[in-house]
Enzyme design. Structure first.
Site, short mmCIF file in Angstrom:
data_model
loop_
_atom_site.label_atom_id
_atom_site.label_comp_id
_atom_site.label_asym_id
_atom_site.label_seq_id
_atom_site.Cartn_x
_atom_site.Cartn_y
_atom_site.Cartn_z
N HIS A 185 0.88 -1.17 0.00
CA HIS A 185 0.00 0.00 0.00
C HIS A 185 0.92 1.23 0.00
O HIS A 185 2.02 1.18 0.56
CB HIS A 185 -0.83 -0.04 1.28
CG HIS A 185 -1.91 0.97 1.37
ND1 HIS A 185 -1.68 2.29 1.70
CD2 HIS A 185 -3.25 0.87 1.19
CE1 HIS A 185 -2.83 2.95 1.72
NE2 HIS A 185 -3.80 2.12 1.41
N ASP A 228 3.37 -3.60 7.98
CA ASP A 228 2.07 -2.97 7.76
C ASP A 228 1.02 -4.06 7.95
O ASP A 228 0.80 -4.88 7.07
CB ASP A 228 2.03 -2.39 6.34
CG ASP A 228 0.65 -1.90 5.97
OD1 ASP A 228 -0.26 -1.96 6.80
OD2 ASP A 228 0.49 -1.46 4.81
N GLN A 286 -4.24 -4.87 7.15
CA GLN A 286 -5.19 -5.86 6.65
C GLN A 286 -5.04 -7.20 7.37
O GLN A 286 -5.71 -8.17 7.01
CB GLN A 286 -5.00 -6.08 5.13
CG GLN A 286 -5.24 -4.86 4.29
CD GLN A 286 -6.73 -4.50 4.15
OE1 GLN A 286 -7.60 -5.27 4.49
NE2 GLN A 286 -7.00 -3.30 3.67
N LYS A 319 -10.50 -0.73 10.33
CA LYS A 319 -10.57 -1.92 9.48
C LYS A 319 -10.91 -3.16 10.28
O LYS A 319 -10.93 -4.28 9.76
CB LYS A 319 -9.24 -2.11 8.73
CG LYS A 319 -9.01 -1.01 7.69
CD LYS A 319 -7.81 -1.30 6.85
CE LYS A 319 -7.33 -0.09 6.09
NZ LYS A 319 -8.14 0.19 4.90
N CYS A 341 -4.68 2.37 -3.80
CA CYS A 341 -3.46 2.95 -3.18
C CYS A 341 -2.30 1.97 -3.33
O CYS A 341 -1.50 1.79 -2.40
CB CYS A 341 -3.67 3.29 -1.71
SG CYS A 341 -5.05 4.38 -1.43
#
Ligand code: PMP
Length: 409
Positions: A123, A200, A203, A226, A363
């Site tokens: 991302h 990251d 998700q 999220k 993104c």
């Protein structure tokens, strides 16, 4: 009690609403998830009954608000198995957390000749902070080659790892492909050459148990919104010995130890990174979201997502002229295109049926380039979606395919 999707859905008020006169079918969970009543109630409770600033007031109300805010930090600590709550920094989201690592650790520790490894699967929030750090420090940004399927693997990471590697900055779960990266093994690789690993996990947390001690990553970032929590709130986890020697990147109230005319000193982590009035209501909402997710259970979340995904993929395969880019993904994301139809046109067809999907570059422009696509359609399932949602999605897909073939061919 077993998993009952209809009972779960009753706890999400928005699922009782309609869109264009049709039941709402929300399949954009990769962008943000819906909020259960328990999360909204926890935030309301703070605003309606406990509004006051934290860490400041010598009065009961402020002390109650501080307990709620710091209580949320302890919940995050336990949720991700950090060693101490001081390793949990509240931010305004994953983006701010990822930037904090790059701006604070990256700018102060890198120099020309050093290498940063990232990937085309990132991302922009994971990749751009390090592109910037490379530009201002003279360090080199290198990409881990993806497999033919589009995955980051240990072998491929090894192929670009050198004694000069100082940072590996990669995602745990891709927001376009839904693949899970072998983070634990890559942490070991990073440490074998003295590099740090920043993950990251925006998700990942919505779908899987994350144990930062087991992974042994150095930093890990995620967003509350999220995973059923509020917008404007996120977390940076960092190993305490790293956080406590990092410079703050924002200066202001509450992060200082002693302020002098010429120099000042900072509190220890996490407070040195929480300048100003922090995300009080957001952190409290995140705490409620953690309780909610734990009550539902990751095993139920994953089972429901994968059941829906499997059914959707089987149905999609019966429609001619669809290209699915991530058939083997382990999470509830399907990225695809209908041959000859722009993703935005497909999204309008879904929208008219009350179905929310994402269309665009997500993104992740380097990945679009890798896929040789200007954009894709992304349907992302979560545990409150149903087989009826999948059927509605498949019907709209067929309808879009037919509509655009009539128009253009
Ligand atoms: N990383 C990934 C993989 C994401 O999917 C997102 C959100 N789309 C982010 C980072 C950034 O999260 P936020 O916008 O909440 O800061």
């Amino acid at each position: 009690m077993g998993f009952d999707v209809h009972h779960i859905r009753e706890q999400f008020p928005i699922l009782k609403t309609t869109m264009h006169g049709k039941p709402l079918v929300y399949l954009d969970n990769g962008a943000t998830t819906l909020k259960p009543k328990a999360v909204v109630d926890a935030i309301d409770h703070y605003y309606e009954e406990k509004t006051s600033n934290v860490h400041r007031g010598a009065y009961q109300l402020s002390s109650d608000a501080t307990d709620l805010y710091e209580g949320a930090r302890v919940k995050v600590r336990d949720f991700i198995n950090a060693r101490t709550e001081n390793e949990v920094v509240f931010t305004k989201g994953a983006t701010q957390a990822l930037n904090l690592v790059a701006q604070s650790w990256g700018i102060h520790n890198l120099k020309a000749g050093d290498e940063i490894l990232c990937s085309e699967l990132e991302h922009h929030s994971s990749f751009l902070p390090w592109q910037y750090v490379a530009r201002v420090t003279g360090a080199t940004l290198k990409f881990i080659p993806l497999t033919e399927e589009g995955r980051i693997t240990v072998e491929n990471t090894k192929s670009v790892l050198t004694e000069n590697t100082k940072v590996i900055a990669i995602n745990y779960v891709s927001n376009v492909m839904g693949y899970i990266a072998p983070i634990k093994e890559i942490a070991a690789l990073a440490h074998s050459v003295g590099a740090i690993l920043t993950v990251d996990a925006a998700q990942a947390l919505p779908h899987m148990k994350v144990d930062v001690q087991d992974l042994d990553c150095d930093f890990l970032s995620f967003s509350a919104h999220k995973m059923c929590g509020p917008t404007g709130t996120g977390v940076l986890y960092g190993k305490l010995d790293l956080l406590n020697v990092m410079e703050p990147i924002e200066f202001g109230g509450e992060m200082i130890d002693l302020v002098g005319d010429v120099t000042s000193t900072w509190k220890d982590a996490p407070y040195r990174f929480e300048a100003g009035t922090p995300v009080i209501a957001g952190a409290i909402g995140l705490g409620a979201a953690i309780d909610f997710i734990e009550t539902v259970g990751y095993e139920n979340i994953v089972a429901q997502e994968l059941k829906l995904r499997q059914h959707a993929i089987a149905g999609m395969k019966e429609i001619d002229g669809l290209t699915i880019f991530n058939e083997g993904a382990e999470t509830g994301i399907i990225s695809f295109n209908v041959d000859g139809v722009h993703p935005h046109d497909m999204a309008s067809i879904y929208d008219a049926e009350g179905i929310c999907v994402r269309a665009g570059h997500h993104c992740a422009q380097p990945l679009m380039k890798w896929l040789c696509q200007p954009a894709t359609v992304r349907a992302s399932f979560y545990f409150y979606n149903t087989m009826e949602d999948v059927e509605a999605f498949l019907a709209a897909t067929r309808q879009g395919k037919e509509f655009f073939s009539d128009v253009f061919f």
